[in-house]
Every structure is written in structure tokens, then in C-alpha cells.
Design a protein around this motif. Structure first.
Motif, PDB file in Angstrom:
ATOM      1  N   HIS A 299       0.852  -1.196   0.000  1.00 35.73           N
ATOM      2  CA  HIS A 299       0.000   0.000   0.000  1.00 35.73           C
ATOM      3  C   HIS A 299       0.886   1.244   0.000  1.00 35.73           C
ATOM      4  O   HIS A 299       1.730   1.411   0.885  1.00 35.73           O
ATOM      5  CB  HIS A 299      -0.893  -0.041   1.241  1.00 35.73           C
ATOM      6  N   CYS A 300       0.681   2.108  -0.996  1.00 33.47           N
ATOM      7  CA  CYS A 300       1.528   3.286  -1.204  1.00 33.47           C
ATOM      8  C   CYS A 300       0.673   4.549  -1.116  1.00 33.47           C
ATOM      9  O   CYS A 300       0.362   5.178  -2.143  1.00 33.47           O
ATOM     10  CB  CYS A 300       2.206   3.211  -2.569  1.00 33.47           C
ATOM     11  N   PRO A 301       0.260   4.974   0.075  1.00 29.54           N
ATOM     12  CA  PRO A 301      -0.743   6.044   0.182  1.00 29.54           C
ATOM     13  C   PRO A 301      -0.289   7.402  -0.314  1.00 29.54           C
ATOM     14  O   PRO A 301      -1.078   8.119  -0.934  1.00 29.54           O
ATOM     15  CB  PRO A 301      -1.072   6.070   1.679  1.00 29.54           C
ATOM     16  N   THR A 302       0.964   7.794  -0.059  1.00 29.79           N
ATOM     17  CA  THR A 302       1.357   9.133  -0.508  1.00 29.79           C
ATOM     18  C   THR A 302       1.435   9.192  -2.027  1.00 29.79           C
ATOM     19  O   THR A 302       1.053  10.181  -2.645  1.00 29.79           O
ATOM     20  CB  THR A 302       2.699   9.589   0.107  1.00 29.79           C
ATOM     21  N   SER A 303       1.891   8.119  -2.657  1.00 25.53           N
ATOM     22  CA  SER A 303       1.970   8.078  -4.112  1.00 25.53           C
ATOM     23  C   SER A 303       0.581   8.043  -4.736  1.00 25.53           C
ATOM     24  O   SER A 303       0.299   8.746  -5.714  1.00 25.53           O
ATOM     25  CB  SER A 303       2.769   6.850  -4.552  1.00 25.53           C
ATOM     26  N   ASN A 304      -0.308   7.220  -4.191  1.00 24.50           N
ATOM     27  CA  ASN A 304      -1.653   7.113  -4.748  1.00 24.50           C
ATOM     28  C   ASN A 304      -2.382   8.449  -4.715  1.00 24.50           C
ATOM     29  O   ASN A 304      -3.133   8.786  -5.637  1.00 24.50           O
ATOM     30  CB  ASN A 304      -2.458   6.062  -3.982  1.00 24.50           C
ATOM     31  N   GLN A 305      -2.155   9.209  -3.660  1.00 19.26           N
ATOM     32  CA  GLN A 305      -2.792  10.522  -3.571  1.00 19.26           C
ATOM     33  C   GLN A 305      -2.084  11.543  -4.458  1.00 19.26           C
ATOM     34  O   GLN A 305      -2.730  12.342  -5.138  1.00 19.26           O
ATOM     35  CB  GLN A 305      -2.810  10.984  -2.116  1.00 19.26           C
ATOM     36  N   PHE A 306      -0.770  11.518  -4.473  1.00 20.91           N
ATOM     37  CA  PHE A 306      -0.006  12.478  -5.273  1.00 20.91           C
ATOM     38  C   PHE A 306      -0.358  12.380  -6.757  1.00 20.91           C
ATOM     39  O   PHE A 306      -0.508  13.391  -7.447  1.00 20.91           O
ATOM     40  CB  PHE A 306       1.494  12.237  -5.063  1.00 20.91           C
ATOM     41  N   ASP A 313      -8.407   0.151  -0.543  1.00 21.53           N
ATOM     42  CA  ASP A 313      -9.498  -0.293   0.324  1.00 21.53           C
ATOM     43  C   ASP A 313      -8.944  -1.212   1.413  1.00 21.53           C
ATOM     44  O   ASP A 313      -8.881  -2.428   1.262  1.00 21.53           O
ATOM     45  CB  ASP A 313     -10.559  -1.018  -0.502  1.00 21.53           C
ATOM     46  N   HIS A 314      -8.535  -0.603   2.505  1.00 22.24           N
ATOM     47  CA  HIS A 314      -7.937  -1.351   3.610  1.00 22.24           C
ATOM     48  C   HIS A 314      -8.945  -2.292   4.261  1.00 22.24           C
ATOM     49  O   HIS A 314      -8.608  -3.411   4.651  1.00 22.24           O
ATOM     50  CB  HIS A 314      -7.380  -0.382   4.656  1.00 22.24           C
ATOM     51  N   ALA A 315     -10.196  -1.836   4.375  1.00 24.79           N
ATOM     52  CA  ALA A 315     -11.217  -2.663   5.014  1.00 24.79           C
ATOM     53  C   ALA A 315     -11.456  -3.944   4.225  1.00 24.79           C
ATOM     54  O   ALA A 315     -11.541  -5.039   4.798  1.00 24.79           O
ATOM     55  CB  ALA A 315     -12.509  -1.872   5.157  1.00 24.79           C
ATOM     56  N   ALA A 316     -11.551  -3.829   2.898  1.00 28.70           N
ATOM     57  CA  ALA A 316     -11.771  -5.023   2.072  1.00 28.70           C
ATOM     58  C   ALA A 316     -10.584  -5.966   2.155  1.00 28.70           C
ATOM     59  O   ALA A 316     -10.751  -7.188   2.232  1.00 28.70           O
ATOM     60  CB  ALA A 316     -12.026  -4.616   0.625  1.00 28.70           C
ATOM     61  N   ALA A 317      -9.375  -5.410   2.133  1.00 32.41           N
ATOM     62  CA  ALA A 317      -8.187  -6.254   2.245  1.00 32.41           C
ATOM     63  C   ALA A 317      -8.189  -7.015   3.556  1.00 32.41           C
ATOM     64  O   ALA A 317      -7.874  -8.217   3.602  1.00 32.41           O
ATOM     65  CB  ALA A 317      -6.930  -5.398   2.127  1.00 32.41           C
ATOM     66  N   ALA A 345      -1.711   6.734   5.318  1.00 29.15           N
ATOM     67  CA  ALA A 345      -2.451   5.471   5.291  1.00 29.15           C
ATOM     68  C   ALA A 345      -3.665   5.536   6.208  1.00 29.15           C
ATOM     69  O   ALA A 345      -4.754   5.047   5.876  1.00 29.15           O
ATOM     70  CB  ALA A 345      -1.546   4.313   5.685  1.00 29.15           C
ATOM     71  N   HIS A 346      -3.481   6.143   7.381  1.00 30.83           N
ATOM     72  CA  HIS A 346      -4.608   6.270   8.310  1.00 30.83           C
ATOM     73  C   HIS A 346      -5.725   7.101   7.690  1.00 30.83           C
ATOM     74  O   HIS A 346      -6.912   6.741   7.781  1.00 30.83           O
ATOM     75  CB  HIS A 346      -4.144   6.915   9.617  1.00 30.83           C
ATOM     76  N   LYS A 347      -5.370   8.195   7.037  1.00 33.52           N
ATOM     77  CA  LYS A 347      -6.390   9.074   6.452  1.00 33.52           C
ATOM     78  C   LYS A 347      -7.113   8.384   5.297  1.00 33.52           C
ATOM     79  O   LYS A 347      -8.343   8.507   5.152  1.00 33.52           O
ATOM     80  CB  LYS A 347      -5.737  10.371   5.984  1.00 33.52           C
ATOM     81  N   HIS A 355     -11.023   2.295  10.462  1.00 29.47           N
ATOM     82  CA  HIS A 355     -10.061   2.868  11.411  1.00 29.47           C
ATOM     83  C   HIS A 355      -8.822   1.996  11.450  1.00 29.47           C
ATOM     84  O   HIS A 355      -8.862   0.844  11.900  1.00 29.47           O
ATOM     85  CB  HIS A 355     -10.668   2.979  12.810  1.00 29.47           C
ATOM     86  N   LEU A 356      -7.721   2.528  10.975  1.00 28.42           N
ATOM     87  CA  LEU A 356      -6.437   1.825  10.968  1.00 28.42           C
ATOM     88  C   LEU A 356      -5.664   2.263  12.202  1.00 28.42           C
ATOM     89  O   LEU A 356      -5.235   3.417  12.305  1.00 28.42           O
ATOM     90  CB  LEU A 356      -5.682   2.164   9.688  1.00 28.42           C
ATOM     91  N   THR A 357      -5.483   1.359  13.150  1.00 29.73           N
ATOM     92  CA  THR A 357      -4.845   1.724  14.407  1.00 29.73           C
ATOM     93  C   THR A 357      -3.348   1.948  14.227  1.00 29.73           C
ATOM     94  O   THR A 357      -2.733   1.448  13.281  1.00 29.73           O
ATOM     95  CB  THR A 357      -5.045   0.632  15.468  1.00 29.73           C
ATOM     96  N   ALA A 358      -2.771   2.682  15.156  1.00 29.81           N
ATOM     97  CA  ALA A 358      -1.327   2.901  15.123  1.00 29.81           C
ATOM     98  C   ALA A 358      -0.574   1.591  15.328  1.00 29.81           C
ATOM     99  O   ALA A 358       0.452   1.348  14.686  1.00 29.81           O
ATOM    100  CB  ALA A 358      -0.933   3.917  16.196  1.00 29.81           C
TER     101      ALA A 358
END
Length: 441
Positions: A299-306, A313-317, A345-347, A355-358
Motif C-alpha cells: 500500500h503506497c498512500p502518498t503516491s496514490n494521492q499524489f 481499500d484497507h477494510a476489504a483487504a 495510510a490512516h487518512k 479505522h487503521l490503528t497505530a
């Protein structure tokens, strides 16, 4: 506080006093599955961890003369593991473009051309590894360029520093500039030469690296399959389902396949130690196939948004048990910091109602990544016997972080503060194989 020399780090026991944190298993809401020692001692010798536990229990067992490095007030965790990053894109990070495909054409390919020059490749590799150490990343899965010399330069620099790195030469024989194109045969030949030279040399590991399906012909994917069969313990890395335009293009190039992921499956490239970046536009059958094959979604959140690619979809995974790790994807990603990656990733998860916990994010970036890479017990943990790759996190690194952590009342709050407010400044020191490789001034 003393700092060991290289020779000491290899042959003499060193001890580190701090809070200690590592994971035993996947953290769940009802079970933190972690070891958190509030006043701990980590003992290292010959590049490996020999003891990890309470200071009071272990201090009397140390050999006479053992140096004790006092990091009280700090938190020691395993070094971070970044499972998808491009070292040749270091110099083009933060380059503007309207989407993935124009970004590749305008910035990525011209920048990667420069790696024809071994001196340039060496210079970038040095800076890149310095940056990883500064951010607390002690292991990464690294894309080089199509040039064999780019991989050679990277491995030479990583080996000289005794780092645990995974890397591979990109294979790319179509839909790219002529100056970056190999052939099915030359790509396989160069990859095999490099993996025979570097896989298992010191702490280096090799990954077969077809860039992504659009830039490899069926012949090249077939040759990659042959190498994967011949060398079952090597890694595989590529991209899948990152961007809608990319997905449409792939399905035009590979008619008759059920999905983008199905292409890799048909060529025998879904298996344990195979890591696929992005995985944004997967369906439930794809998620099951990743799970059942043992392959991993990075999962590459900063790239996917940039690049505007979409929201993972973290919940589905999680529902389908799909293995997920975290990755920066520099230079599409905008930060080398795994703490900043956790932040995003949390956002992203929150936008899908999850909700992705720390604790979960720290696990994904340490023991979870090691587990999914088949490196359990070697990296990603502070347990005795593991390689001594660890970092020291400073909860007072910035005024805001200090103010917030002074008011935390649980481990989850402390880790969440690091993830939301931390960056490279929070990494006070980084150790690789027991040797200090970075210390913040």
C-alpha cells in the motif's frame, strides 16, 4: 552517551536502555500482540540481538565492561521495512504531472536514462541509502533501472554498509523509450547474472522486477516465469491496478484475462515473496487470489494521492485476509518517511470508513512486513536471534510532538502521535546489524 566504532559493533556486546516495543503477532482490538517494555535493555553482539527485556532483569547479566547506551525517554523499535520504492527516482521526487502515465513519460523515463552512467548511479545510491537511514528504514524493496549497472551500483553500496536490502534490475521490453528498452532475452540474462552475484551475498537479496505488465511482452513475462521457477527463493516485485487509465490500457494489451492481476497469475508470478505495489483497483476475486497465493499488496498512500490514482481499500483487504504492507513509493511518493506514510495510510482508511490503528501500522511496517516477505525472525523484531536492525524514536523531537506525547495515556496514543506528527526528525538514531548508521544531530 557513547557511540560504538564499527569494529565494536561487530565483535563486542553493546546494550541500549530505553522503552522497547516489538510485535509477536498481528495486533487486534482485543489483543495488542506486542511486547512493550517501559524500562528495557536491548543487548546486541555480532550484528544480532542476544537479549531483550527489562533493564532490572538483564543489567546484572551483562559481561563486564559492556557499554550501556542510555536512551531513556526514547522508544526503540525494529527498523522500518519499506516494501516498494524506486531509488532512481530520488532526483525527480515532487515532479508535477496530471497523472501516472504522463508523469512516467515526462519525468521518470528521462531521469532513469541517466543511470547509463555508473558514477551517477553510485552517487544516487549513496544519497538514497543515507535518506533511508535518516528516516529509520533499515530494509527496502528497491527498483533499480533497466541498466544492469544501476543494480550493481546499488548492491555494492548496500553491501559496503552491511544493510539488509532487496533490489532488482527493471525488465522492460516494450512501451518505453528505446534508450530504456531491453529484450526478453537480455532482460532475463542480466537478471540472472545479477541474482547469481547478489542474492544471498552478505545481507543482499534479489527481486525479479518486471516494471509492470504494459512494459513487458508476453515473451518477457514468460522468461521471468522461468527464472522464478529456477530460483524459488528470490523475490518478485511489480505494479498492479494503480490507476484507472493504466488498468484500461493493460486490458487492451492482454485481452482474454479476467483482470490485471490475472496476467501475473497466468505467468506464475503470484507466490510467496511476490510483492505488488498499489493494488488500488482490485476486486474481491483478486484479493482472494493474493491471499491464497501468498503474494503481498504494498500500500503506497502518498503516491496514490499524489498521482490521483485512487484510495486503497484497507477494510476489504482485511476482510479477505489479503497480506498488506506499507510503502513510500518514492518518487511517486512524496516522502521517504514511513511515519509520514502511516499518517497518510490512516487518512486513506478513514475515507473508506475504516479505522487503521497505530499498532496495526507499526506492525505492518515491521514484523508484519517481515512475515509477508518470508523473513520472520530475521528482521522486523527485537527478539533474541534477530538481526540487530533497530531505531530510536524521540517523543520530544519537535515542540508539538513533545507537547502531545507528554499527555499520552496509552501505547496506542503514543504510537498514534508518532504516526500523525512524526517524520525524519523523530528518528534519533538508526542501527543496522548492530552498527550505528545514523544519528540525528
Amino acid at each position: 552517551m557513547t557511540s560504538p566504532t564499527n569494529a565494536q559493533a561487530v565483535s563486542e556486546a553493546q546494550a541500549y536502555r530505553a522503552q522497547l516495543l516489538y510485535f509477536r503477532d498481528t495486533p487486534k482490538a482485543e489483543d495488542e500482540a506486542c511486547e512493550w517494555v517501559r524500562d528495557g535493555l536491548l543487548v546486541v553482539r555480532d550484528g544480532h540481538i542476544t537479549h531483550c527485556g527489562g533493564y532490572d532483569q538483564l543489567i546484572g547479566q551483562l559481561p563486564t565492561g559492556t557499554a550501556v547506551h542510555d536512551w531513556r525517554g526514547h522508544l526503540i523499535t525494529p527498523g522500518f521495512i519499506d516494501t516498494h520504492i524506486h531509488y532512481p527516482q530520488t532526483d525527480m521526487i515532487a515532479s508535477p504531472a496530471p497523472g501516472l502515465l504522463p508523469w512516467l513519460e515526462t519525468y521518470t523515463f528521462p531521469t532513469e536514462r541517466r543511470f547509463e552512467d555508473p558514477a551517477y548511479a553510485q552517487d544516487v545510491a549513496q544519497f538514497f541509502l543515507d535518506e533511508l537511514m535518516r528516516c529509520g528504514t533499515t530494509t527496502a524493496m528497491v527498483y533499480c533501472t533497466v541498466h544492469p549497472g544501476s543494480a550493481q551500483a546499488f548492491f555494492e553500496e548496500s553491501h559496503a554498509r552491511n544493510l539488509r536490502m532487496i533490489a532488482g534490475k527493471v525488465m522492460m521490453d516494450r512501451n518505453c523509450p528505446d534508450y530504456l528498452r531491453d529484450t526478453a532475452e537480455s532482460g532475463a540474462r542480466d537478471s540472472e547474472m545479477l541474482l547469481r552475484r547478489w542474492h544471498g551475498t552478505g545481507r543482499q537479496l534479489y527481486a525479479l522486477t518486471p516494471r509492470f505488465a504494459p512494459t513487458s511482452t508476453p515473451e518477457q513475462l514468460g522468461r521471468c516465469r522461468e527464472l522464478a521457477q529456477a530460483y524459488p527463493d528470490v523475490f518478485i516485485q511489480s505494479h498492479v491496478a494503480e490507476n484507472r487509465d493504466e488498468v484500461k490500457w493493460v486490458m487492451d494489451l492482454f485481452p482474454g484475462h479476467r483482470s490485471y492481476l490475472d496476467i501475473y497469475d497466468r505467468y506464475g508470478l503470484l507466490r510467496p515473496r511476490a510483492v505488488y505495489g498499489h493494488c488500488v483497483w482490485l476486486d474481491d476475486d483478486d484479493r482472494r487470489r493474493l491471499r491464497d497465493s501468498g503474494a503481498v499488496a504494498a500500500h503506497c498512500p502518498t503516491s496514490n494521492q499524489f498521482l490521483g490514482s485512487g484510495l486503497f481499500d484497507h477494510a476489504a483487504a482485511q476482510d479477505f485476509g489479503t497480506p498488506v504492507t506499507l510503502a513510500t513509493d518514492v518518487g511517486g511518493g512524496s516522502s521517504f518517511s514511513m511515519l509520514q506514510t502511516m499518517n497518510e495510510a490512516h487518512k486513506v482508511a478513514r475515507l473508506s470508513g475504516h479505522h487503521l490503528t497505530a499498532r496495526r501500522m507499526f506492525w505492518q511496517a515491521t514484523q508484519g512486513a517481515a512475515k509477508h516477505l518470508g523473513l520472520t525472525g530475521q528482521i522486523g523484531t527485537l527478539e533474541a536471534g534477530a538481526e540487530a536492525d533497530f531505531i530510536v524514536l524521540n517523543p520530544t523531537a519537535t515542540p508539538l510532538l513533545a507537547r502531545r506525547t507528554a499527555r499520552t495515556e496509552s501505547l496506542e496514543e503514543l504510537l498514534f502521535a508518532f504516526a500523525m506528527l512524526g517524520d525524519d526528525r523523530a528518528v534519533a538514531a538508526t542501527y543496522a546489524a548492530g552498527r550505528e548508521v545514523h544519528r540525528r544531530a
